[in-house]
Design an enzyme around this catalytic site. Structure first.
Site, mmCIF file in Angstrom:
data_model
loop_
_atom_site.group_PDB
_atom_site.id
_atom_site.type_symbol
_atom_site.label_atom_id
_atom_site.label_comp_id
_atom_site.label_asym_id
_atom_site.label_seq_id
_atom_site.Cartn_x
_atom_site.Cartn_y
_atom_site.Cartn_z
ATOM 1 N N LYS A 182 0.803 -1.384 -0.221
ATOM 2 C CA LYS A 182 0.254 0.061 0.039
ATOM 3 C C LYS A 182 0.953 1.152 0.163
ATOM 4 C CE LYS A 182 -1.542 1.502 3.813
ATOM 5 N NZ LYS A 182 -1.346 2.986 4.479
ATOM 6 N N ASN A 183 1.795 1.360 0.736
ATOM 7 C CA ASN A 183 2.612 2.459 1.092
ATOM 8 C C ASN A 183 3.758 2.738 0.035
ATOM 9 O OD1 ASN A 183 1.066 3.076 3.420
ATOM 10 N ND2 ASN A 183 2.840 2.172 4.675
ATOM 11 N N CYS B 93 -4.852 12.258 12.531
ATOM 12 C CA CYS B 93 -5.711 11.115 12.545
ATOM 13 C C CYS B 93 -5.773 10.404 13.866
ATOM 14 C CB CYS B 93 -5.376 9.974 11.339
ATOM 15 S SG CYS B 93 -3.688 9.270 11.896
ATOM 16 N N ARG C 56 0.053 14.246 12.650
ATOM 17 C CA ARG C 56 0.376 14.082 11.183
ATOM 18 C C ARG C 56 0.693 15.216 10.500
ATOM 19 N NH1 ARG C 56 -1.409 8.662 9.670
ATOM 20 N NH2 ARG C 56 0.099 8.844 8.244
ATOM 21 N N ASP D 287 4.441 0.341 12.039
ATOM 22 C CA ASP D 287 3.262 -0.306 11.329
ATOM 23 C C ASP D 287 3.236 -1.620 11.706
ATOM 24 O OD1 ASP D 287 3.624 1.760 8.308
ATOM 25 O OD2 ASP D 287 2.983 2.127 10.184
ATOM 26 N N ARG E 53 -8.530 -0.532 4.308
ATOM 27 C CA ARG E 53 -7.600 0.577 3.876
ATOM 28 C C ARG E 53 -6.306 -0.110 3.691
ATOM 29 N NH1 ARG E 53 -7.657 6.151 6.931
ATOM 30 N NH2 ARG E 53 -6.094 6.261 5.220
HETATM 31 C C1 EPZ Z 1 3.849 6.798 6.412
HETATM 32 O O1 EPZ Z 1 3.297 8.014 6.911
HETATM 33 C C2 EPZ Z 1 3.137 5.739 6.355
HETATM 34 N N1 EPZ Z 1 1.963 6.073 5.209
HETATM 35 C C3 EPZ Z 1 2.644 5.469 7.721
HETATM 36 O O2 EPZ Z 1 1.914 4.233 7.533
HETATM 37 C C4 EPZ Z 1 3.739 4.831 8.450
HETATM 38 O O3 EPZ Z 1 3.533 4.827 9.950
HETATM 39 C C5 EPZ Z 1 4.709 6.156 8.573
HETATM 40 O O4 EPZ Z 1 5.099 6.639 7.295
HETATM 41 C C6 EPZ Z 1 6.072 5.956 9.397
HETATM 42 O O5 EPZ Z 1 6.730 4.753 8.723
HETATM 43 C C7 EPZ Z 1 2.058 5.917 4.176
HETATM 44 O O6 EPZ Z 1 3.133 5.557 3.659
HETATM 45 C C8 EPZ Z 1 0.951 6.299 3.275
HETATM 46 P P1 EPZ Z 1 6.208 10.346 8.296
HETATM 47 P P2 EPZ Z 1 3.815 9.388 6.972
HETATM 48 O O7 EPZ Z 1 6.182 11.495 7.474
HETATM 49 O O8 EPZ Z 1 4.531 9.814 5.892
HETATM 50 C C9 EPZ Z 1 6.927 13.635 11.852
HETATM 51 C C10 EPZ Z 1 0.273 2.636 7.745
HETATM 52 O O9 EPZ Z 1 -0.375 1.965 8.842
HETATM 53 N N2 EPZ Z 1 6.515 14.474 10.591
HETATM 54 O O10 EPZ Z 1 7.243 9.247 8.040
HETATM 55 O O11 EPZ Z 1 2.684 10.398 7.297
HETATM 56 C C11 EPZ Z 1 5.711 12.877 12.296
HETATM 57 O O12 EPZ Z 1 4.891 13.535 13.070
HETATM 58 C C12 EPZ Z 1 0.367 4.070 7.953
HETATM 59 O O13 EPZ Z 1 0.334 2.154 6.904
HETATM 60 C C13 EPZ Z 1 6.783 15.794 11.061
HETATM 61 O O14 EPZ Z 1 7.214 16.265 12.282
HETATM 62 O O15 EPZ Z 1 4.771 9.432 8.069
HETATM 63 C C14 EPZ Z 1 5.929 11.315 12.683
HETATM 64 O O16 EPZ Z 1 6.441 11.620 13.947
HETATM 65 C C15 EPZ Z 1 0.236 4.644 9.363
HETATM 66 N N3 EPZ Z 1 6.558 16.692 9.763
HETATM 67 C C16 EPZ Z 1 7.373 11.425 11.774
HETATM 68 O O17 EPZ Z 1 7.574 12.453 11.463
HETATM 69 C C17 EPZ Z 1 6.278 16.391 8.907
HETATM 70 O O18 EPZ Z 1 6.254 17.252 7.729
HETATM 71 C C18 EPZ Z 1 7.198 10.258 10.652
HETATM 72 O O19 EPZ Z 1 6.032 10.469 9.844
HETATM 73 C C19 EPZ Z 1 5.981 15.054 8.411
HETATM 74 C C20 EPZ Z 1 6.492 14.159 9.316
#
Ligand code: EPZ
Length: 416
Positions: A22-23, A116, A121, A304, A396
């Site tokens: 998915k990701n 969420c 996020r 995850d 999802r």
């Molecule tokens: C991706 O989300 C995945 N979703 C998530 O999977 C996964 O948990 C996450 O990466 C971490 O591996 C998809 O790929 C569609 P991040 P994403 O940006 O990109 C902080 C699932 O279950 N951050 O890597 O939204 C954030 O708060 C889903 O499949 C900022 O501070 O995650 C977090 O603490 C759930 N500022 C950390 O970085 C930003 O601009 C990692 O978030 C962006 C992120």
């Protein structure tokens, strides 16, 4: 609303094939906006999130055919640069179209994705990266507007590892002027798959899979055919299912190079794992040994998989610690596991799991995608019946999860 009913304490056996990731599929589908030529994606999982991204492509003016697990996309006439709130609110990954629209058309308007249940996020790193490349960002009426005369390659250093920000900046950089270097980049397998896909289109991306990714801008991209990489989180979920039910199952197409930490932790918990080619056989245990985890960006233990690991550890022969360092509220599955007889206490971003000898089936409610997976695992082990509601969260991220477990011998069904 649909529910999943599980009769627990049934052994699993046989083999299961893992769907496409998915990701990986979500950013790759969004990135097809960068080219006017046809892209053919195979091994695309039929998931609700993928259907929403497909709808988003049509909304901006793309033309798609999604048959079975093959998705043809033609973005010859993108006419609309706006991702509407009614789509974005159902799937946060819609924000990926921002990097692609900005990259090809120097403009994008995307509804603020909001948070969420697992956390706020934020997308500040995405927007800071776009601004560093020359985009002007304004936020009003719940929409982010980005415009740029041109996008120039630059050096971008993320102070937090972000999968989404890494993917979005890669997409904005492939057609930009000059060279972009992303430091402290995400190394997840889905970032590597996105980079491989874009390179097939003619992009010049190196260093993906490491913490420093370089993108040299090119004038335009062509089309290609690409197979989405198997979903290592789905593979890990089925491996944990073998562990929690003390069963022996084989995963046919496990992405072995992506699940090393999951294999290591399952062996620490006492599972026996055998690799033969791309097949992986997992033999579970009646009482797993306690094995603590701390979630980290790849190649660390994946956040995850944290909920699934909590379920497995709830049956361990001792106490284990689960530290969730990525998301601030990713323990929503714990109260539901405790209603099934688990003994887990949460303080801040740490859960202490006191293993118990067994769980009892109960009516439970899914709060988010991976919490749902943990409740299915707990139901497979529990004595009696577990009735799992709000399973739209599960749909999802897992393609026909109850069918796959049924094929493995579980007594599990979906009811309207
Ligand atoms: C991706 O989300 C995945 N979703 C998530 O999977 C996964 O948990 C996450 O990466 C971490 O591996 C998809 O790929 C569609 P991040 P994403 O940006 O990109 C902080 C699932 O279950 N951050 O890597 O939204 C954030 O708060 C889903 O499949 C900022 O501070 O995650 C977090 O603490 C759930 N500022 C950390 O970085 C930003 O601009 C990692 O978030 C962006 C992120």
């Amino acid at each position: 609303m649909d529910k999943i009913i599980v009769e627990g304490r049934n052994k699993l056996s046989g083999s299961v094939s893992i769907s496409g990731s998915k990701n990986a599929a979500l950013p790759i589908i969004a990135s097809t906006i960068l080219t006017a030529k046809e892209c053919a994606l195979t091994n695309v999982p039929r998931l609700n999130d993928v259907l929403v991204m497909n709808k988003l492509i049509k909304t901006v003016g793309g033309d798609t055919d999604f048959t079975g697990n093959t998705l043809y996309i033609r973005n010859k006439n993108i006419t609309n640069f706006k991702a509407p709130y009614d789509l974005v609110k159902t799937m946060r990954a819609s924000v990926y179209v921002m990097g692609a629209l900005l990259g090809r058309y120097r403009q994008a308007e995307v509804a603020l994705p909001g948070g969420c249940v697992i956390g706020e996020r934020p997308i500040n790193l995405h927007l800071q990266g776009f601004e560093k490349m020359g985009a002007k960002i304004t936020i009003e009426h719940g929409y982010i507007k980005a415009k740029a005369k041109k996008l120039k390659g630059t050096e971008i250093n993320f102070d937090v590892v972000s999968v989404g920000a890494t993917a979005n900046i890669i997409m904005a950089a492939v057609l930009a002027e000059g060279r972009t270097v992303i430091s402290n980049a995400a190394c997840e397998p889905h970032i590597a798959d996105l980079a491989r896909f874009l390179n097939k289109l003619g992009a010049k991306i190196t260093g993906y899979g490491s913490k420093e990714i370089e993108i040299r801008g090119v004038p335009e991209l062509k089309g290609c055919k690409h197979e989405i990489t198997p979903d290592y989180i789905e593979a890990g979920t089925f491996m944990a299912a073998a562990g929690i039910t003390n069963s022996k199952i084989t995963i046919n197409n496990a992405p072995l190079e992506h699940i090393e930490i999951i294999i290591q932790k399952l062996e620490e918990a006492g599972c026996k794992i055998k690799k033969t080619g791309t097949k992986l056989t997992v033999q579970g245990v009646e009482r797993p040994k306690p094995a603590s985890i701390e979630t980290r960006p790849y190649p660390g233990f994946p956040t995850d998989m944290q909920a699934q690991w909590s379920a497995l550890m709830s049956l361990s022969s001792g106490a284990s610690i689960i530290n969730e360092t990525i998301w601030e509220k990713r323990f929503m599955h714990i109260p539901e596991l405790n209603r099934m007889g688990a003994n887990i206490s949460v303080k801040g971003n740490t859960a202490v799991v006191e293993g118990v000898a067994g769980l009892s089936g109960a009516p439970v409610m899914v709060s988010d995608l991976r919490a749902g997976a943990s409740l299915v695992l707990a139901g497979l082990r529990a004595r009696g019946t577990t009735e799992i509601s709000r399973i739209y969260h599960l749909d999802r991220g897992y393609e026909r999860i109850e069918k796959k477990f049924e094929m493995l011998g579980a007594k599990i069904k979906r009811v309207k």
